[in-house]
Design an enzyme around this catalytic site. Sequence first.
Site, mmCIF file in Angstrom:
data_model
loop_
_atom_site.group_PDB
_atom_site.id
_atom_site.type_symbol
_atom_site.label_atom_id
_atom_site.label_comp_id
_atom_site.label_asym_id
_atom_site.label_seq_id
_atom_site.Cartn_x
_atom_site.Cartn_y
_atom_site.Cartn_z
ATOM 1 N N HIS A 151 38.178 37.755 39.343
ATOM 2 C CA HIS A 151 38.482 37.551 37.921
ATOM 3 C C HIS A 151 39.919 37.069 37.739
ATOM 4 C CE1 HIS A 151 40.152 41.771 38.077
ATOM 5 N NE2 HIS A 151 41.041 41.213 37.258
ATOM 6 N N ASP A 209 46.841 38.295 28.423
ATOM 7 C CA ASP A 209 45.907 39.216 27.788
ATOM 8 C C ASP A 209 46.597 40.451 27.220
ATOM 9 O OD1 ASP A 209 46.550 40.304 30.297
ATOM 10 O OD2 ASP A 209 44.639 39.719 31.160
ATOM 11 N N ASP A 219 37.210 40.853 42.624
ATOM 12 C CA ASP A 219 35.951 40.181 42.303
ATOM 13 C C ASP A 219 36.156 38.743 41.822
ATOM 14 O OD1 ASP A 219 37.114 40.633 39.863
ATOM 15 O OD2 ASP A 219 35.472 41.829 39.029
ATOM 16 N N GLU A 253 36.024 38.065 33.682
ATOM 17 C CA GLU A 253 35.342 38.701 34.798
ATOM 18 C C GLU A 253 34.142 37.884 35.252
ATOM 19 O OE1 GLU A 253 35.106 42.250 32.433
ATOM 20 O OE2 GLU A 253 36.456 43.295 33.796
#
Length: 265
Positions: A143, A72, A141, A148
């Site tokens: 991701h 990314d 979380d 996400e």
Amino acid sequence: MRLIIKDDYTACADWVANYIAKKIKDAAPTEEKPYVLGLPTGSTPLGVYKKLIELNKSGYISFKNVITFNMDEYVGLKDEDPQSYHYFMYTNFFNHIDIKKENIHILNGCAEDLEGECKKYEEAIVAAGGIDLFLGGAGNDGHIAFNEPGSSLTSRTRLKTLTDDTIKANSRFFDNDISKVPTTSLTVGIGTIMDAGEVLIMMSGAAKSRALQQVVEGSVSAMWPVSILQLHKSAIIIADEDCTGELKVSTAKYFKSIESKMKDF
């Protein structure tokens, strides 16, 4: 899916670096048939990159015939910006190994046509023969990359709006000033990651114990993106002891028992 549990982060990073190095060495890549790696940024892979640099400088492996694709990049940050993932990768890894610059692929967050940039990235991966091994980390979380909770489990490389939680978490890299954190990014999709021949995810620390529990003992869910690894034909999760706090004792014992019977890798 393999779950490997090590004592601490350093042991995890050393194992991962040696595993990747052996994969490259065994593949004996050539210019005509390179080895293709997917790579992450952030604090998680730093120990791996440090060890791989050592293995390269010692002559154990070469990256001359290795092609890389990063996960990314922030939208709007130039390559030379200290917080860009371009800067991170060159500073922490690429500047210290014998990789060819033309073999390095990182999404351009300043491209005029961001959707076109994502499309070209997917095409470049295909042209390279696909990713042999995708290394990554998972957030608290669950991701992976900037995919996400709630992201499509079949998503491809795309423009992604970042959640408030992600922006807040990443503000530590921007002088703890939320206003300085980009609100969008370009990221490979979950489907892109799942296309890789192997996926290797690192998780460490108690803060990620819930995410580890979900991927190992829970169901596949878009609300815990990393759980998709349950469906991959060759997935490895490596975690330290601190990260296993939410696992059942029997689960941890089961995976440790299996790994105790494995030879090397």
